[in-house]
Design a protein around this motif. Structure first.
Motif, PDB file in Angstrom:
ATOM      1  N   CYS A  53      -3.464  21.429 -36.203  1.00 41.26           N
ATOM      2  CA  CYS A  53      -2.406  22.324 -35.706  1.00 41.26           C
ATOM      3  C   CYS A  53      -2.820  23.787 -35.639  1.00 41.26           C
ATOM      4  O   CYS A  53      -2.020  24.626 -35.239  1.00 41.26           O
ATOM      5  N   HIS A  54      -4.012  24.111 -36.051  1.00 37.18           N
ATOM      6  CA  HIS A  54      -4.403  25.517 -36.153  1.00 37.18           C
ATOM      7  C   HIS A  54      -4.281  26.220 -34.802  1.00 37.18           C
ATOM      8  O   HIS A  54      -4.686  25.703 -33.768  1.00 37.18           O
ATOM      9  N   PRO A  55      -3.737  27.434 -34.790  1.00 36.90           N
ATOM     10  CA  PRO A  55      -3.538  28.184 -33.548  1.00 36.90           C
ATOM     11  C   PRO A  55      -4.828  28.461 -32.772  1.00 36.90           C
ATOM     12  O   PRO A  55      -4.788  28.706 -31.572  1.00 36.90           O
ATOM     13  N   SER A  56      -5.971  28.417 -33.447  1.00 38.80           N
ATOM     14  CA  SER A  56      -7.229  28.665 -32.730  1.00 38.80           C
ATOM     15  C   SER A  56      -7.483  27.582 -31.669  1.00 38.80           C
ATOM     16  O   SER A  56      -8.278  27.776 -30.777  1.00 38.80           O
ATOM     17  N   ARG A  57      -6.777  26.468 -31.765  1.00 44.01           N
ATOM     18  CA  ARG A  57      -6.916  25.408 -30.763  1.00 44.01           C
ATOM     19  C   ARG A  57      -6.162  25.740 -29.479  1.00 44.01           C
ATOM     20  O   ARG A  57      -6.302  25.028 -28.490  1.00 44.01           O
TER      21      ARG A  57
ATOM     22  N   TRP B  96       3.603  27.780 -41.451  1.00 41.77           N
ATOM     23  CA  TRP B  96       3.907  28.397 -40.165  1.00 41.77           C
ATOM     24  C   TRP B  96       3.322  27.625 -38.994  1.00 41.77           C
ATOM     25  O   TRP B  96       3.822  27.661 -37.887  1.00 41.77           O
ATOM     26  N   TRP B  97       2.273  26.857 -39.233  1.00 44.91           N
ATOM     27  CA  TRP B  97       1.601  26.149 -38.149  1.00 44.91           C
ATOM     28  C   TRP B  97       2.189  24.765 -37.898  1.00 44.91           C
ATOM     29  O   TRP B  97       1.854  24.113 -36.926  1.00 44.91           O
ATOM     30  N   ALA B  98       3.089  24.285 -38.755  1.00 47.48           N
ATOM     31  CA  ALA B  98       3.506  22.885 -38.699  1.00 47.48           C
ATOM     32  C   ALA B  98       4.855  22.621 -38.056  1.00 47.48           C
ATOM     33  O   ALA B  98       5.086  21.539 -37.534  1.00 47.48           O
ATOM     34  N   THR B  99       5.733  23.568 -38.079  1.00 43.67           N
ATOM     35  CA  THR B  99       7.130  23.325 -37.723  1.00 43.67           C
ATOM     36  C   THR B  99       7.322  22.639 -36.380  1.00 43.67           C
ATOM     37  O   THR B  99       8.079  21.695 -36.273  1.00 43.67           O
TER      38      THR B  99
END
Length: 157
Positions: free
Chosen positions: A92-96, A123-126
């Motif tokens: 889920c990391h935003p860098s993706r 914050w990355w999971a919701t």
């Protein structure tokens, strides 16, 4: 009878409006329609709450139009967040960027409220994680998880 009509309209919070029935028969029809509306919306609200409860408890069906990732296995079944948590975080990391998939955690047990809370407070999971109770060995659960449209399936021991 007029008093009964106005009492019913007031209590049901429908209000009086610009257009209203003037005859006794019209008022009877209005009362019947108001009563029917109350029954209809009560039943539909109950069905929506039941559906929400099923989804919260992992009993629903997951439908994805753009492919998703299924994560299952012993670590998910045992709710060992230290094992599968970092893996899910990496997915889920935003860098993706746009490559962040919807993640479906499939567990043979109901995922505890504590694990859900810890995972979803990140914050990355919701927006990316959903839970389903079941087993990918069962045909019914394969359908419920939309296994055929999944991009990947990870089994974490």
């Amino acid at each position: 009878f007029i008093m009964l009509y106005y009492s019913f309209v007031s209590i049901s919070t429908v209000g009086y409006g610009d257009i209203y029935p003037e005859s006794g028969l019209g008022r009877i029809v209005a009362i019947i329609m108001i009563f029917g509306g109350i029954i209809f919306f009560s039943k539909e609200t109950s069905r929506m709450l039941e559906l929400s409860s099923l989804l919260t408890n992992g009993q629903g069906t997951y439908r994805s139009s753009k492919g998703h990732v299924i994560v299952t296995g012993g670590a998910v079944d045992n709710q060992n967040l230290h094992v599968f948590g970092p893996f899910v975080e990496e997915l889920c990391h935003p860098s993706r960027g746009r490559e962040r998939p919807q993640i479906l955690l499939v567990s043979s047990q109901l995922v505890s409220t504590e694990v859900r809370r810890k995972l979803l407070k990140q914050w990355w999971a919701t927006d990316f994680i959903r839970f389903l109770q079941g087993s990918l060995v069962r045909l019914e659960d394969m359908k419920r998880t939309s296994l055929a449209t999944a991009k990947r399936v990870y089994i974490i021991g």
